[in-house]
Write an enzyme that holds these catalytic residues in place. Structure first.
Site, short mmCIF file in Angstrom:
data_model
loop_
_atom_site.label_atom_id
_atom_site.label_comp_id
_atom_site.label_asym_id
_atom_site.label_seq_id
_atom_site.Cartn_x
_atom_site.Cartn_y
_atom_site.Cartn_z
N LYS A 1 11.41 -2.41 -16.97
CA LYS A 1 11.99 -1.54 -15.93
C LYS A 1 11.64 -0.10 -16.27
O LYS A 1 11.33 0.70 -15.39
CB LYS A 1 13.51 -1.75 -15.86
CG LYS A 1 14.18 -1.17 -14.61
CD LYS A 1 14.51 0.30 -14.73
CE LYS A 1 15.28 0.81 -13.52
NZ LYS A 1 15.58 2.25 -13.62
N GLU B 1 16.14 8.30 -9.09
CA GLU B 1 16.91 8.24 -10.35
C GLU B 1 16.73 9.52 -11.18
O GLU B 1 15.59 9.88 -11.52
CB GLU B 1 16.44 7.02 -11.16
CG GLU B 1 17.31 6.78 -12.38
CD GLU B 1 16.85 5.55 -13.18
OE1 GLU B 1 16.07 4.74 -12.67
OE2 GLU B 1 17.28 5.44 -14.34
N HIS C 1 20.19 11.24 -20.18
CA HIS C 1 20.28 10.68 -18.84
C HIS C 1 21.52 11.20 -18.12
O HIS C 1 21.46 11.64 -16.98
CB HIS C 1 20.33 9.16 -18.95
CG HIS C 1 20.22 8.47 -17.64
ND1 HIS C 1 19.01 8.30 -17.01
CD2 HIS C 1 21.15 7.95 -16.83
CE1 HIS C 1 19.21 7.68 -15.88
NE2 HIS C 1 20.51 7.46 -15.73
N ASP D 1 2.04 0.09 -1.78
CA ASP D 1 3.01 -0.98 -1.62
C ASP D 1 3.64 -1.33 -2.96
O ASP D 1 3.04 -2.02 -3.78
CB ASP D 1 2.27 -2.20 -1.02
CG ASP D 1 3.19 -3.37 -0.71
OD1 ASP D 1 4.28 -3.45 -1.31
OD2 ASP D 1 2.80 -4.20 0.12
P1 NAD Z 1 -6.39 -2.03 5.58
O1 NAD Z 1 -6.10 -3.20 6.46
O2 NAD Z 1 -6.12 -0.69 6.17
O3 NAD Z 1 -7.88 -2.17 5.10
C1 NAD Z 1 -8.60 -1.12 4.48
C2 NAD Z 1 -9.57 -0.51 5.48
O4 NAD Z 1 -10.15 0.64 4.90
C3 NAD Z 1 -10.69 -1.46 5.84
O5 NAD Z 1 -10.94 -1.37 7.21
C4 NAD Z 1 -11.88 -0.89 5.05
O6 NAD Z 1 -13.12 -1.21 5.63
C5 NAD Z 1 -11.57 0.61 5.10
N1 NAD Z 1 -12.18 1.44 4.05
C6 NAD Z 1 -12.59 2.72 4.23
N2 NAD Z 1 -13.09 3.24 3.08
C7 NAD Z 1 -12.97 2.28 2.15
C8 NAD Z 1 -13.26 2.23 0.76
N3 NAD Z 1 -13.78 3.26 0.10
N4 NAD Z 1 -12.93 1.08 0.08
C9 NAD Z 1 -12.35 0.04 0.70
N5 NAD Z 1 -12.09 0.02 2.03
C10 NAD Z 1 -12.37 1.13 2.75
O7 NAD Z 1 -5.53 -2.10 4.24
P2 NAD Z 1 -5.56 -3.16 3.06
O8 NAD Z 1 -5.78 -2.39 1.83
O9 NAD Z 1 -6.43 -4.34 3.35
O10 NAD Z 1 -4.05 -3.72 3.07
C11 NAD Z 1 -3.02 -2.95 2.55
C12 NAD Z 1 -1.74 -3.16 3.36
O11 NAD Z 1 -1.43 -4.55 3.41
C13 NAD Z 1 -0.57 -2.48 2.74
O12 NAD Z 1 0.09 -1.74 3.75
C14 NAD Z 1 0.32 -3.66 2.28
O13 NAD Z 1 1.67 -3.28 2.33
C15 NAD Z 1 -0.01 -4.71 3.28
N6 NAD Z 1 0.24 -6.13 2.97
C16 NAD Z 1 0.61 -6.56 1.72
C17 NAD Z 1 0.81 -7.90 1.48
C18 NAD Z 1 1.15 -8.36 0.09
O14 NAD Z 1 1.05 -7.59 -0.85
N7 NAD Z 1 1.56 -9.62 -0.11
C19 NAD Z 1 0.65 -8.83 2.52
C20 NAD Z 1 0.27 -8.36 3.77
C21 NAD Z 1 0.05 -7.01 4.00
#
Ligand code: NAD
Length: 440
Positions: free
Chosen positions: A266, A83, A379, A282
């Site tokens: 928004k 936008e 805008h 996300d």
């Molecule tokens: P992920 O599965 O990659 O988990 C994070 C990983 O990073 C883990 O293995 C953790 O051990 C590691 N890690 C390394 N350094 C870290 C630190 N300093 N702090 C924390 N962890 C560390 O990702 P996630 O964050 O569990 O999930 C995010 C994803 O899930 C996004 O892509 C999202 O789109 C998706 N998702 C979203 C929904 C929802 O919002 N409803 C549902 C399902 C999946």
């Protein structure tokens, strides 16, 4: 090196010159900046690993917001948004806010909420008591499913049992609160919820239902405030105090009316989403959480409010923000990686504070324009370039067509088509005279 996000005249120079200025301001090599943004920041081979049925990638403009200072530190903030005027408006409002010392922000611990639904529970009071009595063991079990996170200082922190519906329905929902450190945490808590659900069902004497995070992560909120000297708000037509009063009236309108609050929010999300996307996070999760939070009182309310206090306009925003600086796909997306390097944040909480600050700046820009000359002037002037492009203008024709339709106050595809026709048929010397005849 002293980081600054105050780069006057940035908008006037070429893309290559802007990259050089950003490189100088952040210490990220100019070649790195250019390489990370090649092919829209994502090559096809990588894209093919992200999602299914890939046939290409979809580009969006990548800009930077300037003048952003949060808790005394300067940030050059990447924003990805289609936008026109969003990046300019955020930078402009951040400059006014900077005159009052910038943003003050704080973030809660990064606690995500996992929900485990239990159904067919006969004795809900008894089930609740048994689960609460076993809390320590359940949290240990949860930590067992989060070993990597626990090693990094995160893990399950607390548990709560909620009864939903009436007794006949037999539904209980167990919330487990997990400190996700620098991860957004969805996958982490979903996996954990699946692991502990059988134990919870057994304790409750019920059946396992859903096992998933809640996007209403209201234990992971960010709060940001700013104090803008009213003088910084003045326009050509109005003094600062008048503008501040207009902004307060705009805020009250949003506080009293969900129809207005939706549009007000928004404006907040214009800034936040752009940072969320640029950092590879996300945005659907963020949007779902923000709007659910806005409606938590039963009435949909503004995420940011404004008050005139003495010589200052004071803005306050609060919303849940589940962002990661690790995990998901953000470390493998070249442009998202670049964004994190440009921001140089220490982790997810700092990123959330910066994103919320840009949201508050975006909101200020919108309400200030609405409370003064209206949103269309600024805008539409920026929108004119997109209209010129849509009419087929290329290269330097874009700016020329845009300038012509702005001057004519007719920012339509039709006017842009006519302007382009005149540029192409008459050459530069005669073009303005010809355009003047059309305008008349
Ligand atoms: P992920 O599965 O990659 O988990 C994070 C990983 O990073 C883990 O293995 C953790 O051990 C590691 N890690 C390394 N350094 C870290 C630190 N300093 N702090 C924390 N962890 C560390 O990702 P996630 O964050 O569990 O999930 C995010 C994803 O899930 C996004 O892509 C999202 O789109 C998706 N998702 C979203 C929904 C929802 O919002 N409803 C549902 C399902 C999946």
């Amino acid at each position: 090196m002293t980081r600054t996000s105050r780069l006057p005249g940035f908008y006037k120079v070429s893309v290559d010159e802007r990259r050089a200025l950003v490189s100088e301001a952040t210490g990220v090599g100019v070649d790195d900046v250019a390489r990370s943004l090649e092919a829209g920041g994502l090559d096809e081979e990588t894209a093919d690993k992200f999602v299914e049925n890939v046939i290409g990638t979809y580009g969006l403009p990548y800009g930077v917001a300037l003048n952003v200072r949060v808790n005394g530190r300067d940030y050059v903030v990447p924003m990805v948004v289609e936008e026109p005027s969003v990046v300019a408006a955020a930078s402009n409002a951040a400059r006014m806010i900077r005159e009052g010392g910038g943003f003050r922000a704080e973030a809660d611990a990064p606690l995500m909420t996992a929900q485990v639904q239990l159904t067919d529970v006969k004795d809900r009071d008894g089930a609740r008591a048994r689960i609460e009595a076993a809390k320590k063991a359940i949290l240990e079990l949860a930590d067992g499913a989060l070993a990597g996170l626990v090693e990094r200082g995160g893990g399950a922190r607390d548990l709560e049992v909620r009864a939903l519906g009436d007794d006949d329905e037999g539904m209980l929902v167990v919330h487990v609160y997990v400190d996700c450190r620098d991860a957004m945490g969805a996958n982490l808590v979903n996996g954990m919820a699946e692991r502990i659900a059988p134990n919870l069902a057994e304790l409750a004497g019920g059946r396992i239902g859903l096992r998933i995070l809640s996007n209403l992560c209201d234990r992971r909120c960010v709060r940001v405030t700013c104090r803008v000297p009213v003088d910084a708000l003045k326009t050509e037509e109005q003094d600062g105090a008048e503008v501040a009063d207009g902004i307060v009236r705009a805020s009250r309108f949003a506080e009293l009316d969900p129809y207005r609050a939706a549009t007000h929010n928004k404006g907040v999300m214009n800034g936040i989403d752009a940072v969320v996307i640029a950092s590879g996070n996300d945005w659907r999760a963020v949007e779902a959480g923000a709007h659910a939070f806005a409606a938590r009182s039963g009435t949909y309310r503004p995420l940011a409010v404004w008050r005139h206090e003495g010589d200052f306009l004071v803005g306050r925003a609060e919303l849940p923000l589940a962002l990661g600086t690790v995990g998901g796909t953000l470390r493998v997306h070249p442009a998202a990686r670049l964004s994190l390097r440009l921001l140089a944040v220490s982790g997810a909480q700092e990123l959330a504070m910066v994103a919320a600050s840009v949201g508050l700046a975006s909101n200020l820009a919108a309400v200030r324009a609405l409370a003064t000359c209206g949103i269309q002037r600024g805008h539409m002037a920026l929108h004119a370039r997109s209209v010129a492009l849509a009419a087929g203008a290329a290269g330097d024709e874009v700016e020329r067509v845009a300038a012509m339709i702005v001057e004519a106050r007719d920012i339509t595809l039709e006017a842009a088509g006519k302007a382009l026709g005149i540029i192409r048929s008459s050459g530069e010397t005669r073009e303005l005279a010809a355009w003047e005849r059309v305008v008349e």
